[in-house]
Design a protein around this motif. Structure first.
Motif, PDB file in Angstrom:
ATOM      1  N   ASN A 102       0.495 -19.194  -2.320  1.00 48.88           N
ATOM      2  CA  ASN A 102      -1.101 -19.464  -1.994  1.00 48.88           C
ATOM      3  C   ASN A 102      -0.860 -21.031  -1.391  1.00 48.88           C
ATOM      4  OD1 ASN A 102      -0.486 -21.638  -3.988  1.00 48.88           O
ATOM      5  ND2 ASN A 102      -0.490 -19.996  -5.454  1.00 48.88           N
ATOM      6  N   TYR A 103      -2.366 -21.096  -0.778  1.00 45.95           N
ATOM      7  CA  TYR A 103      -2.551 -22.530  -0.520  1.00 45.95           C
ATOM      8  C   TYR A 103      -3.593 -23.006  -1.479  1.00 45.95           C
ATOM      9  CZ  TYR A 103      -1.663 -20.534   4.248  1.00 45.95           C
ATOM     10  OH  TYR A 103      -0.866 -20.245   5.411  1.00 45.95           O
ATOM     11  N   LYS A 104      -3.413 -24.328  -1.660  1.00 48.23           N
ATOM     12  CA  LYS A 104      -4.250 -25.278  -2.353  1.00 48.23           C
ATOM     13  C   LYS A 104      -5.024 -25.945  -1.522  1.00 48.23           C
ATOM     14  CE  LYS A 104      -1.836 -25.373  -6.919  1.00 48.23           C
ATOM     15  NZ  LYS A 104      -1.107 -26.281  -8.031  1.00 48.23           N
ATOM     16  N   ILE A 105      -6.444 -25.854  -1.494  1.00 50.27           N
ATOM     17  CA  ILE A 105      -7.181 -26.564  -0.546  1.00 50.27           C
ATOM     18  C   ILE A 105      -8.046 -27.533  -1.300  1.00 50.27           C
ATOM     19  CG2 ILE A 105      -8.875 -26.158   1.152  1.00 50.27           C
ATOM     20  CD1 ILE A 105      -8.062 -23.273   1.433  1.00 50.27           C
ATOM     21  N   THR A 106      -7.735 -28.612  -0.827  1.00 56.01           N
ATOM     22  CA  THR A 106      -8.625 -29.743  -1.702  1.00 56.01           C
ATOM     23  C   THR A 106      -9.561 -30.158  -0.771  1.00 56.01           C
ATOM     24  OG1 THR A 106      -6.703 -30.404  -2.868  1.00 56.01           O
ATOM     25  CG2 THR A 106      -8.607 -32.176  -2.478  1.00 56.01           C
TER      26      THR A 106
END
Length: 507
Positions: free
Chosen positions: A431-435
């Motif tokens: 997964n990507y964690k997009i901030t």
């Protein structure tokens, strides 16, 4: 001069004649205009300020009450609007974190360095090697280059005997090397990889090697968690030259996990894996867009989206600092240290000691290359990719594995415990964690908020504001006419000749 004065007086008289023809309405007409405005305006509550033909004590009390109500709510509305503007011009932001799951995810680049910089077999004079390391690290870390006078003389004597000496080539040839004897195992998603798959780079650790260095080379995407890169290094402690008295007391591999289009930064970001250990590295992909971080530009944030680097494809604070130092040193010394980006003559040892060290001192003392805020030399990037890692260790090799590996590698258990470093790098989750940093208030939101406050307390809209502006302008127009018509009673010009004063009064 007299003619000009006569023309001015004549013009002034014509203006007054025109204004007399369009005189200010009588007091009764003005009173009726104010009364009609109060009854017809869309500004709520104002119509209650007129008596509507009623008289008496009750009417007076009612008028006073409504004056108080309207005044209070105008003050409250004005206060609320001011607070909205103050909040908007404090440039507030909000930060959101989104987790996006994917079927496959790109694997990052990994740069590996040996904690030993140079190999004993290639160095005849160890003091020169240690001094060289001080020179190399000082350029990247902005520390001063320090050496005793007799030590410097030793280096100068060495340079006189070796006129074509190159620090860059010396480091490349006699630093840590990667081949079959130092890379004992390499597996990338179960497929064998070799020393040729690593790209050589220079860092503060001398020779380092980057795997998956090009976005178009390997860059295989992980489709299941728990798979990735597995490497086994032989660091060859017997060839170490770093002096323990100078603080070099560790043995192992340091590595950085980074984006393929950004140079690795080991200072503060390097992960260390010691000998005799199996390092299990679990990584995440942060997207501020791997992890990426989207940062708002000034004044909401501190980034500058219009900054580009000359020698780096993607803007980063570390790359910007390198280019800043490179430009300053080139202007001051006429050469470029080989660890810094730039085109020009490579600095030799004498230039590094006599000029570059002074330039680095000036960079630090006068804050020539600054980091952080929008108006600094190198503000934070607007987009940033990060790969936070969690590492755990187990003893390597186990007693049973030592028997197997000693036969396979031809090395005894003691040697393996003192020289081998085993590292596995895998994704924790796919997964990507997009901030994302966003503006908390836009111009449209500000207008809506202001409209809401005016509507809540005064029932006002844009049409109401236009009505009030028309009312104010009309009254200002009447005041201006009144003052102009009264002007003859006031000496507007002062002339020495009484003839001109009489003309002014007569008109």
């Amino acid at each position: 001069m007299a003619t000009m004065r006569s023309v001015s007086i004549a013009l002034w008289c014509k203006i007054k004649d025109y204004l007399r023809a369009h005189a200010v309405p009588s007091k009764d007409e003005q009173k009726k205009y104010h009364h009609d405005f109060a009854l017809t305006t869309s500004f709520h509550g104002v119509h209650n300020l007129v008596n509507n033909g009623n008289s008496g004590v009750k009417s007076t009390i009612r008028k006073i009450a409504w004056v108080s109500v309207v005044t209070v709510f105008i003050i409250v509305a004005f206060w609320q609007v001011c607070m909205r503007f103050i909040n908007f011009y404090s440039w507030p932001t909000t930060t959101s974190v989104t987790v996006q799951y994917v079927e496959n995810i790109e694997f990052p680049s990994v740069s590996f360095c040996n904690l030993n910089r140079f190999q004993t077999k290639a160095v005849n004079n160890l003091s020169i090697a240690f001094f060289m390391w001080n020179v190399v690290s000082a350029v990247l870390l902005s520390t001063s280059i320090d050496a005793e006078e007799n030590h410097l003389q030793e280096v100068i004597d060495f340079l006189q005997r070796n006129q074509n000496f190159s620090i860059k080539e010396f480091t490349r040839n006699y630093g840590f090397y990667l081949n079959k004897s130092t890379l004992l195992k390499c597996s990338y998603f179960g497929v064998p990889c070799y020393a040729e798959d690593f790209e050589h780079i220079f860092t503060e650790y001398g020779n380092c090697y980057t795997f998956n260095h090009d976005e178009g080379s390997l860059n295989k995407k992980a489709s299941t968690p728990g798979s990735g890169l597995s490497v086994l290094f032989d660091i060859k402690q017997s060839e170490f030259t770093d002096e323990p008295s100078l603080g070099y007391v560790d043995a192992g591999i340091t590595f950085v996990i980074h984006s393929a289009n950004i140079r690795p930064k080991f200072d503060g970001q390097g992960v260390y894996s010691p000998v005799g250990m199996h390092g299990h590295v679990s990584i995440q992909h942060l997207k501020v867009f791997a992890s990426w971080i989207l940062i708002q530009e000034h004044p909401w944030g501190e980034c500058n989206p219009y900054l580009n680097l000359e020698y780096h494809e993607v803007y980063s604070t570390y790359g910007c600092l390198q280019e800043c130092k490179s430009r300053f040193i080139k202007n001051e010394c006429g050469c470029v240290p080989f660890l810094l980006p730039g085109i020009g003559k490579e600095c030799d040892l004498q230039q590094l000691y006599n000029c570059v060290s002074t330039a680095l001192y000036r960079i630090e003392k006068f804050n020539i290359c600054t980091v952080g805020t929008y108006n600094s030399t190198c503000p934070v990037p607007c987009e940033e990719t990060d790969y936070p890692a969690t590492i755990s260790y187990s003893t390597f090799p186990s007693e049973k594995a030592a028997e197997y590996l000693s036969t396979k590698l031809g090395k005894n258990t003691t040697y393996m415990r003192n020289n081998l470093v085993y590292i596995d790098i895998k994704y924790q989750e796919l997964n990507y964690k997009i901030t994302t940093q966003q503006k908390a208030l836009s111009a449209s939101v500000l207008l809506s908020d202001i409209g809401g406050q005016l509507g809540l307390f005064c029932g006002a809209s844009m049409i109401t504001i236009i009505e009030i502006m028309e009312y104010i302008i009309t009254n200002l127009y009447w005041i201006c006419i009144f003052l102009i018509l009264k002007a003859p009673n006031v000496p507007l010009w002062t002339f020495n000749q009484s003839r001109y004063r009489r003309e002014i009064q007569e008109c």
